[in-house]
Design an enzyme around this catalytic site. Structure first.
Site, PDB file in Angstrom:
ATOM      1  N   ALA A  39       0.838  -1.208   0.000  1.00 56.34           N
ATOM      2  CA  ALA A  39       0.000   0.000   0.000  1.00 56.34           C
ATOM      3  C   ALA A  39       0.878   1.265   0.000  1.00 56.34           C
ATOM      4  O   ALA A  39       1.930   1.290   0.634  1.00 56.34           O
ATOM      5  CB  ALA A  39      -0.920  -0.001   1.219  1.00 56.34           C
ATOM      6  N   PRO A  40       0.466   2.293  -0.768  1.00 54.97           N
ATOM      7  CA  PRO A  40      -0.786   2.420  -1.522  1.00 54.97           C
ATOM      8  C   PRO A  40      -0.767   1.816  -2.927  1.00 54.97           C
ATOM      9  O   PRO A  40      -1.749   1.944  -3.657  1.00 54.97           O
ATOM     10  CB  PRO A  40      -0.983   3.940  -1.603  1.00 54.97           C
ATOM     11  CG  PRO A  40       0.416   4.474  -1.629  1.00 54.97           C
ATOM     12  CD  PRO A  40       1.222   3.562  -0.733  1.00 54.97           C
ATOM     13  N   LYS A  99       4.419   0.675  -6.450  1.00 55.07           N
ATOM     14  CA  LYS A  99       5.353  -0.305  -7.003  1.00 55.07           C
ATOM     15  C   LYS A  99       4.614  -1.480  -7.635  1.00 55.07           C
ATOM     16  O   LYS A  99       5.066  -2.054  -8.633  1.00 55.07           O
ATOM     17  CB  LYS A  99       6.324  -0.762  -5.916  1.00 55.07           C
ATOM     18  CG  LYS A  99       7.273   0.346  -5.477  1.00 55.07           C
ATOM     19  CD  LYS A  99       8.191  -0.096  -4.363  1.00 55.07           C
ATOM     20  CE  LYS A  99       9.118   1.064  -3.966  1.00 55.07           C
ATOM     21  NZ  LYS A  99       8.375   2.233  -3.445  1.00 55.07           N
ATOM     22  N   ASP A 109       9.549  -3.655   0.210  1.00 53.52           N
ATOM     23  CA  ASP A 109       9.647  -2.201   0.392  1.00 53.52           C
ATOM     24  C   ASP A 109       9.109  -1.906   1.780  1.00 53.52           C
ATOM     25  O   ASP A 109       7.950  -1.554   1.955  1.00 53.52           O
ATOM     26  CB  ASP A 109       8.843  -1.479  -0.690  1.00 53.52           C
ATOM     27  CG  ASP A 109       9.019   0.024  -0.621  1.00 53.52           C
ATOM     28  OD1 ASP A 109      10.168   0.479  -0.536  1.00 53.52           O
ATOM     29  OD2 ASP A 109       7.999   0.738  -0.644  1.00 53.52           O
ATOM     30  N   CYS A 130      12.662   4.089   2.069  1.00 54.51           N
ATOM     31  CA  CYS A 130      12.759   5.497   1.681  1.00 54.51           C
ATOM     32  C   CYS A 130      13.415   6.294   2.805  1.00 54.51           C
ATOM     33  O   CYS A 130      13.017   7.418   3.101  1.00 54.51           O
ATOM     34  CB  CYS A 130      11.395   6.075   1.308  1.00 54.51           C
ATOM     35  SG  CYS A 130      10.146   5.979   2.613  1.00 54.51           S
TER      36      CYS A 130
END
Length: 419
Positions: free
Chosen positions: A248-249, A252, A315, A367
């Site tokens: 989410a969201p 990717k 991620d 990130c």
């Protein structure tokens, strides 16, 4: 509701710990029908105040009798938003900023608060041409970052690089979107091709992008160039089975589906059930039909997924210190609040390894810029999992070959988010 009021309400909501500013602001803009230039102004003020909050307070306190903290939260945000317009923006007349702030205070608070706002801002307006510059010897004021944040990066990368990072954090990011390769090509107004990432364009002056016809009709998805790189590194081919474990969201997931030409299978998971609707809605909007969604704790083993995927994207949740340009409130996090994150990240990566087919690919990305969340996690993982090795990969444009198998993209490198 005016653009300025929308910005102030978003700032108050954040200051009270109720929400992320961007989620609140976008929802409010949609609800109130604020679009185009007004939406862009609301966003600029809101994010500008978050980026320069300490500096705005520093200037306001020069003309305030008493302490800033004694003011009502809404009055504090009205003052900071007006200071931002007067000191940091060059296209808004000072008299307009003062007048709008006073009127807004009357409507939301009372005449007494409005008189205080009027007095502070008129004194500031009269002194604009002789305001002192932000102090070079106090980086917490000059860049509105915590001392803890600044000290950490000075230790890690030195003072010169840290100053460049702080400047990048306070810059206004470009709005980068991916053009949907599953749909026929179209011309998107107010767009320019991304300088080095094919299929991406930068947009200007459109306000809330989700309210545009191109977004609603599935021609584009908002995604920073750096956020695309983990998927590009994976080179997902049509027909493979791919797991996006913390999806989410859905950015990717959507990119992977497009690179796979909408052929194959993607399982997009998230621990939060309510967030899955964003992936479902996004897939439908973009014309993607190879995505299945599932609520899943990525750190807990699921026997049904054992060695089931050619590629697994991890991620993982992180401190977000690479995306402060986009989410400026992250700069106000305490390091204590993020100290437990690497352990959670390792547990996720450790579990997801079991879902990769023999010979398959496991991609780890964050990130953040913190070594503890990046190499610290992957080094620990590799020391436990001898069956995995770092593999060289190639990224587009100026980045090129990454022979080491891992890379940190800094906001100062290519004008992107940190990843």
């Amino acid at each position: 509701m005016t653009a300025r009021e929308a910005a102030v309400r978003a700032l108050v909501a954040f200051s009270q710990g109720n929400t992320w500013s961007d989620l609140f602001l976008n929802s409010l803009l949609t609800k109130e029908g604020i679009t185009g230039r007004d939406a862009a102004l609301a966003s600029r003020i809101c994010y500008g105040v978050l980026q320069n909050g300490t500096a705005c307070q520093w200037y306001a306190e020069m003309f305030l009798d008493g302490t800033f903290d004694r003011l009502q939260p809404v009055v504090r945000e009205i003052l900071k938003s007006a200071v931002y317009q007067m000191v940091f923006m060059d296209k808004i007349p000072a008299r307009a900023a003062v007048s709008e702030a006073v009127e807004l205070t009357k409507n939301i608070c009372n005449k007494g608060a409005a008189s205080l706002v009027n007095a502070v801002l008129r004194k500031l307006s009269a002194s604009l041409d002789k305001l002192p510059p932000l102090p070079d010897d106090d980086l917490t004021i000059k860049y509105s970052h915590s001392k803890e944040f600044i000290d950490y990066f000075i230790r890690k990368i030195g003072r010169e690089k840290t100053l460049k990072l702080l400047e990048a954090d306070n810059s206004i990011p470009e709005l980068t979107v991916r053009v949907n390769s599953l749909k026929p090509p179209i011309e998107i107004p107010n767009s320019t091709p991304h300088p080095w990432l094919e299929g991406y364009v930068n947009l200007e002056g459109i306000g809330n992008v989700s309210e545009t016809e191109w977004y609603k009709n599935g021609y584009l998805t908002v995604q920073d160039a750096a956020a695309a790189l983990p998927v590009i590194a994976a080179e997902p081919e049509p027909g493979i089975r791919l797991l996006d474990a913390c999806a989410a969201p859905g950015g990717k997931t959507f990119l992977a589906a497009q690179l796979m030409q909408n052929k194959g299978y993607i399982l997009a998971c998230d621990i939060h059930q309510h967030k899955l609707k964003h992936i479902i809605e996004g897939s439908q909007r973009l014309g993607i039909d190879i995505v299945e969604v599932k609520a899943m704790d990525a750190s807990t083993f699921d026997e049904n997924l054992h060695e089931a995927f050619d590629t697994v994207l991890a991620d993982v949740p992180c401190s977000g210190l690479g995306v402060i340009r986009k989410k400026p409130e992250i700069r106000y996090k305490s390091f204590e609040s993020i100290s437990s994150i690497p352990k959670k990240q390792f547990n996720i990566l450790d579990n997801l390894a079991s879902y990769v087919k023999p010979g398959g690919l496991l991609i780890y990305s964050t990130c953040t810029l913190m070594e503890e969340e990046n190499e610290g996690v992957t080094d620990r993982f590799l020391s436990k999992h001898s069956e995995f090795t770092r593999e060289a990969f190639t990224l587009p444009g100026p980045i090129g070959n990454v022979d080491s198998g891992h890379i940190t993209i800094w906001p100062t490198d290519f004008g992107t988010d940190g990843f």
